[in-house]
Design a protein around this motif. Structure first.
Motif: not given
Length: 380
Positions: A131-135
């Motif tokens: 739940s940080r960067n990334g899709a």
């Protein structure tokens, strides 16, 4: 030692760690040299890791990537943390792969490609649970679709698909299996859309060493590169890692005090008996966490001695009891055991401060000189 303290960085230990990790993973390695190589010096660590067999370098910003290129380091490099208005053009011109997590960033890269007339290498990041960067969710198929469109147009090449793990340092954690499954589904979606990445990578240090399912084509190695066992061993542990940094200083004042003497601010510590106090020119501005006061130890006079009282910005006090300590005596704050010396490790310092070794290493301040050793000789 001209500075009041110095961090000795053993580049042979870095190289040894690369070889030790590769012997376990059997994959290519990305040496993560963000945050100035976890405080060890990004350029020198990068060169040592590459000489030992690492094939990629990982950083988190344009500034970090360009520092490597400006130093003549031309190895494949990925940078993965950017604002949408970053200068992607200079990364493209420098041959740096761009980690992309949103369509906003992907469009910005495409705009830079259009202005330059030079194609870009990107690596798409899926959020698999951190739940940080990334899709994640519906954003991932959309990102993949746009990437494939730009790829067909010839401006962008999707070289990699990757993600990051939540708690791989906890062997057997159920979240790890869930993340691997989510990542494999993200990879399936990417390939179904027509993408054919050369590199698929998920494993960090802990997963690389303990979870074969996470290794794929490439393992990203951060803390283990610097000789810290990701599972908390205070020595080489089962993987044969060797700590690369030794933090050391010298005593700058010594005084004999009676029982009942307050030490440092508060005072939070009062001597219970006559003792000798040694002053060290290191404090929280240099990376010694204030929270470790009253728990931490250093190696002085042939044994471990406790830091007493609050750690201040520039200094701390060590209770050496009846040891015959003098001004100028050497002190090891943390480092590997050598001969009959058993100084505290960075893992122990992290425990005393209630944090992780990463924070201790990256927190070593600019006033601490870095000396890099190769074959136990200093390198420029």
């Amino acid at each position: 030692m001209s500075a009041l303290a110095e961090a000795l960085v053993d580049l042979d230990a870095v190289a040894s760690n690369v070889r030790a990790i590769t012997s376990v993973t059997g994959t290519s390695l990305m040496a993560v040299v963000k945050a100035d190589g976890f405080g060890h010096g990004a350029v020198r660590v990068a060169r040592a890791a590459l000489r030992a067999g690492a094939t990629w370098l990982g950083v988190t910003s344009v500034t970090e990537a360009l520092a490597l290129r400006d130093a003549g380091v031309t190895a494949p490099t990925m940078s993965w943390l950017h604002g949408p208005n970053d200068d992607f053009g200079i990364l493209i011109k420098s041959g740096v792969d761009i980690g992309v997590s949103t369509t906003t960033h992907l469009h910005a890269v495409a705009d830079a490609v259009h202005l330059l007339g030079v194609p870009a290498m990107v690596q798409l990041k899926a959020d698999t649970g951190l739940s940080r960067n990334g899709a994640a969710g519906d954003d991932w198929p959309e990102l993949v679709a746009w990437a494939r469109k730009y790829e067909r147009e010839g401006g962008i090449r999707v070289r990699g698909v990757w993600s990051h793990l939540v708690d791989a340092d906890l062997p057997g954690a159920p979240e790890l299996s869930r993340q691997v499954a989510t990542f494999e589904e993200a990879l399936r979606i990417a390939r179904s859309a027509g993408l054919d990445p050369d590199l698929v990578h998920l494993a960090n240090s802990a997963a690389a060493l303990s979870a074969p399912r996470t290794r794929f084509d490439l393992c990203r190695i951060g803390i283990a590169l610097y000789g810290v066992d990701p599972f908390g061993a205070t020595g080489p542990g089962e993987f044969g890692l060797h700590a690369a940094m030794t933090l050391r200083t010298n005593v700058i004042n010594v005084k004999r005090v009676p029982a009942g003497t307050g030490v440092s601010y508060g005072p939070e510590h009062v001597t219970g008996a006559p003792t000798t106090l040694a002053l060290l020119p290191l404090g929280y501005a240099d990376g010694l966490p204030r929270a470790a006061g009253g728990r931490a130890e250093v190696w002085l006079g042939g044994r471990r001695c406790p830091i007493v009282g609050r750690i201040a910005m520039d200094q701390c006090v060590v209770d050496v009891g009846d040891l015959p300590v003098a001004i100028g005596d050497p002190v090891v704050v943390f480092g590997p055991a050598e001969g009959d010396q058993s100084p505290p490790t960075v893992v122990e310092w992290a425990r005393w401060a209630g944090t992780n070794p990463h924070e201790i290493l990256t927190g070593i301040g600019a006033r601490v000189a870095r000396d890099h050793l190769h074959g136990r000789a200093r390198t420029s």
